[in-house]
Design an enzyme around this catalytic site. Structure first.
Site, short mmCIF file in Angstrom:
data_model
loop_
_atom_site.label_atom_id
_atom_site.label_comp_id
_atom_site.label_asym_id
_atom_site.label_seq_id
_atom_site.Cartn_x
_atom_site.Cartn_y
_atom_site.Cartn_z
N GLU A 109 5.75 -4.92 6.06
CA GLU A 109 4.91 -3.77 5.48
C GLU A 109 3.30 -4.14 5.60
OE1 GLU A 109 4.31 -0.84 4.72
OE2 GLU A 109 6.01 -0.17 3.74
N ASP A 110 2.66 -3.28 5.86
CA ASP A 110 1.11 -3.53 5.36
C ASP A 110 0.71 -3.66 4.00
OD1 ASP A 110 1.90 -0.94 4.78
OD2 ASP A 110 0.11 0.18 6.00
N ASP A 113 1.88 -0.18 -2.48
CA ASP A 113 1.08 0.36 -3.50
C ASP A 113 2.03 0.86 -4.73
OD1 ASP A 113 -0.89 1.62 -5.01
OD2 ASP A 113 -1.32 3.01 -3.45
N PHE A 162 -8.98 1.78 -2.55
CA PHE A 162 -8.65 2.06 -1.36
C PHE A 162 -9.06 1.16 -0.23
CE2 PHE A 162 -8.59 4.79 2.58
CZ PHE A 162 -7.42 5.16 2.60
N ARG A 175 -8.57 1.51 11.83
CA ARG A 175 -7.16 0.76 11.91
C ARG A 175 -7.64 -0.59 12.87
NH1 ARG A 175 -2.76 3.41 10.22
NH2 ARG A 175 -2.81 5.77 10.64
#
Ligand code: 5GP
Length: 191
Positions: A109-110, A113, A162, A175
């Site tokens: 996973e990146d 959150d 963010f 990205r």
């Protein structure tokens, strides 16, 4: 462009540098390599598109240098509209290409959150009778603590802001930024 990159002017500040990402990826791969040294059939890495794609590529190579063999699978999911997002119900846009029964699965996973996507995904994968399911996440935000997702391997805890870069986008852009940073407020105003 002669000097610098197109995105330099859009980034307010760097949160995690390229070097930090590289070192942490090696460290996480080392931990996984030790824990799965005797894993039957090696490891099945499951990447959740698109944000985790950079981490998947670097993590898989680091793991290959020091650990057991691995195979790669890709999934794409989307949350059901904003109204029901909090329920953690997600829609599968791209499913696994193969059976994972008896396999040692590691979800790559990146960022975690709220943890809702991951918590759904873990249940979904566990229902397919793998030998084990664990998670390696490069980033985690404080909100994640509220949802009990057993994220065994975590790279960095970052503030609730963010961020973009290293796979993470804003409206499908940024990205390819090699580090993780915060955008200047003007960028949001322009879009
Ligand atoms: P969760 O279900 O944990 O709330 O959502 C996790 C997903 O939301 C991540 O896989 C990622 O795609 C996206 N996400 C969460 N925080 C950020 C962020 O700061 N920047 C970007 N670009 N995506 C984020």
């Amino acid at each position: 462009m002669a000097d610098g990159s197109w995105y330099d002017a859009d980034i307010d500040r760097v949160i995690i540098s390229e070097e930090q990402i590289r070192e942490k990826t090696e460290e996480l791969a080392k931990q996984v390599a030790v824990d799965y040294a005797d894993a039957d059939g090696g490891i099945l890495l499951v990447c959740v598109l698109k944000g985790a794609v950079m981490f998947m590529a670097d993590f898989a190579r680091a793991l290959g240098r020091q650990g057991p063999s691995s195979e790669m699978e890709f999934m794409a999911v989307s949350s059901y509209g904003s109204g029901t997002a909090s329920s953690g119900v997600v829609r599968i846009l791209k499913d696994l290409d193969r059976d994972i029964t008896g396999r040692h699965v590691v979800i790559v996973e990146d960022i975690v959150d709220s943890g809702l996507t991951l918590s759904w995904l873990m249940k979904y994968l566990q229902s397919r009778q793998p030998a084990s399911v664990e998670v390696v996440a490069l980033f985690r935000k404080p909100e994640a603590i509220k949802v009990p997702v057993p994220t065994k391997y975590v790279g960095f805890d970052i503030p609730s802001e963010f961020v973009v870069g290293y796979g993470l986008d804003f409206a499908e852009r940024y990205r390819e930024v090699p580090y993780v940073g915060v955008l200047r407020p003007e960028v949001y105003a322009r879009s």
